[in-house]
Structure formats: C-alpha cells, structure tokens
Write a protein that holds these residues in place. Structure first.
Motif, short mmCIF file in Angstrom:
data_model
loop_
_atom_site.label_atom_id
_atom_site.label_comp_id
_atom_site.label_asym_id
_atom_site.label_seq_id
_atom_site.Cartn_x
_atom_site.Cartn_y
_atom_site.Cartn_z
N GLU A 19 0.83 -1.21 0.00
CA GLU A 19 0.00 0.00 0.00
C GLU A 19 0.86 1.25 0.00
OE1 GLU A 19 -2.74 -0.13 3.27
OE2 GLU A 19 -3.73 -1.91 2.50
N LEU A 20 1.95 1.24 0.77
CA LEU A 20 2.86 2.39 0.80
C LEU A 20 3.44 2.67 -0.58
CD1 LEU A 20 4.82 1.90 4.14
CD2 LEU A 20 3.17 3.71 3.61
N CYS A 21 3.64 1.60 -1.35
CA CYS A 21 4.21 1.73 -2.70
C CYS A 21 3.15 1.87 -3.78
CB CYS A 21 5.08 0.51 -3.00
SG CYS A 21 6.52 0.37 -1.94
N ALA A 32 7.20 -9.38 -2.55
CA ALA A 32 7.77 -10.00 -1.35
C ALA A 32 8.55 -11.26 -1.69
CB ALA A 32 6.67 -10.32 -0.35
N ASN A 33 8.19 -11.92 -2.78
CA ASN A 33 8.87 -13.14 -3.18
C ASN A 33 9.89 -12.92 -4.29
OD1 ASN A 33 7.71 -15.29 -1.50
ND2 ASN A 33 5.79 -14.54 -2.37
N SER A 34 10.10 -11.65 -4.66
CA SER A 34 11.10 -11.37 -5.69
C SER A 34 11.97 -10.18 -5.25
CB SER A 34 10.44 -11.13 -7.05
OG SER A 34 9.55 -10.03 -6.98
N GLU A 35 11.56 -8.99 -5.57
CA GLU A 35 12.34 -7.77 -5.29
C GLU A 35 12.66 -7.59 -3.79
OE1 GLU A 35 13.42 -4.93 -7.21
OE2 GLU A 35 13.14 -6.20 -8.95
N TRP A 36 11.69 -7.82 -2.94
CA TRP A 36 11.87 -7.59 -1.50
C TRP A 36 12.43 -8.80 -0.77
CZ3 TRP A 36 6.25 -5.46 -0.74
CH2 TRP A 36 6.12 -4.24 -1.40
N LYS A 37 12.56 -9.92 -1.46
CA LYS A 37 12.97 -11.17 -0.81
C LYS A 37 14.29 -11.05 -0.03
CE LYS A 37 12.97 -16.10 -1.46
NZ LYS A 37 12.51 -17.16 -2.32
N PRO A 38 15.30 -10.32 -0.55
CA PRO A 38 16.57 -10.24 0.20
C PRO A 38 16.42 -9.64 1.60
CG PRO A 38 16.89 -9.50 -2.05
CD PRO A 38 15.40 -9.66 -1.85
N LEU A 55 12.48 -1.16 3.27
CA LEU A 55 11.59 -0.79 2.19
C LEU A 55 11.87 0.64 1.71
CD1 LEU A 55 9.13 -1.55 0.41
CD2 LEU A 55 7.69 -0.52 2.19
N MET A 56 12.09 1.56 2.65
CA MET A 56 12.39 2.95 2.29
C MET A 56 13.73 3.04 1.54
SD MET A 56 9.77 4.67 3.08
CE MET A 56 8.73 3.26 2.84
N GLU A 57 14.72 2.24 1.95
CA GLU A 57 15.99 2.21 1.23
C GLU A 57 15.80 1.68 -0.19
OE1 GLU A 57 18.89 -0.01 3.47
OE2 GLU A 57 18.57 1.24 5.25
N TRP A 58 14.96 0.66 -0.33
CA TRP A 58 14.68 0.09 -1.65
C TRP A 58 14.02 1.14 -2.54
CZ3 TRP A 58 9.97 -0.83 -4.15
CH2 TRP A 58 10.04 -1.62 -5.30
N VAL A 59 13.07 1.89 -1.99
CA VAL A 59 12.39 2.94 -2.76
C VAL A 59 13.41 3.99 -3.21
CG1 VAL A 59 10.73 4.85 -2.59
CG2 VAL A 59 10.12 2.58 -1.71
N GLU A 60 14.28 4.42 -2.30
CA GLU A 60 15.29 5.42 -2.65
C GLU A 60 16.23 4.90 -3.74
OE1 GLU A 60 15.46 8.64 -1.79
OE2 GLU A 60 13.57 8.27 -0.74
N LYS A 63 14.39 5.01 -7.00
CA LYS A 63 14.28 6.40 -7.47
C LYS A 63 15.60 6.84 -8.10
CE LYS A 63 12.73 9.34 -4.47
NZ LYS A 63 12.27 10.02 -3.23
N ALA A 64 16.71 6.48 -7.46
CA ALA A 64 18.03 6.87 -7.99
C ALA A 64 18.29 6.17 -9.33
CB ALA A 64 19.12 6.50 -6.99
N GLU A 65 17.92 4.88 -9.43
CA GLU A 65 18.12 4.15 -10.69
C GLU A 65 17.29 4.75 -11.82
OE1 GLU A 65 17.19 0.06 -9.93
OE2 GLU A 65 18.89 -0.19 -8.56
N SER A 66 16.06 5.11 -11.52
CA SER A 66 15.21 5.67 -12.58
C SER A 66 15.66 7.08 -12.96
CB SER A 66 13.73 5.67 -12.15
OG SER A 66 13.52 6.61 -11.11
N GLY A 67 16.24 7.79 -12.03
CA GLY A 67 16.75 9.13 -12.33
C GLY A 67 17.97 9.08 -13.22
#
Length: 70
Positions: A19-21, A32-38, A55-60, A63-67
């Motif tokens: 929901e946050l994302c 949860a079973n792919s990107e967030w699994k680590p 999760l917040m680190e993953w979002v950041e 964001k950096a990769e897409s930028g």
C-alpha cells in the motif's frame, strides 16, 4: 509541550508495504517473493514481514536508478 514524531512500525505486513508503494495485494506478494525477498523476514511458513527502513531504502534506490536512466 514537545510533540512526538509519529511512530513508524519496524515491520510491515506485505499488504501494508505494498500500500505504501501503491501496489495491489497480489503485486505486493509478488514483490515479497522477488524484489523484497533479500530483506523480507519470514517469521513462519505463512508470515512474512517487510522492515520499514529496508523498504524505504529500496524505494530510494529505485528512485536513484530511474533518475540515472532518464
């Protein structure tokens, strides 16, 4: 009187993290079973929690990769 910051939960349910994302329930479980699994924490066979800070680190990171790709 000093205002307290809103307490953030340490661990989120998969659906709360999604929901946050802005993800649907089903996409949240895929994440949860792919990107967030680590960094996902499996408490039992059926219970998965996502650390809020991870999760917040993953979002950041995303964001950096897409930028840099733009």
């Amino acid at each position: 009187m000093i205002q307290q910051e809103e307490q953030k939960p340490l661990l989120l349910r998969v659906t709360e993290a999604g929901e946050l994302c802005g993800f649907s329930r089903s996409v949240s479980y895929v994440m949860a079973n792919s990107e967030w699994k680590p960094f996902a924490i499996r408490l039992s066979e059926r219970v998965i929690r996502i650390p809020y800070d991870s999760l917040m680190e993953w979002v950041e990171q995303k964001k950096a990769e897409s930028g840099s790709a733009a």
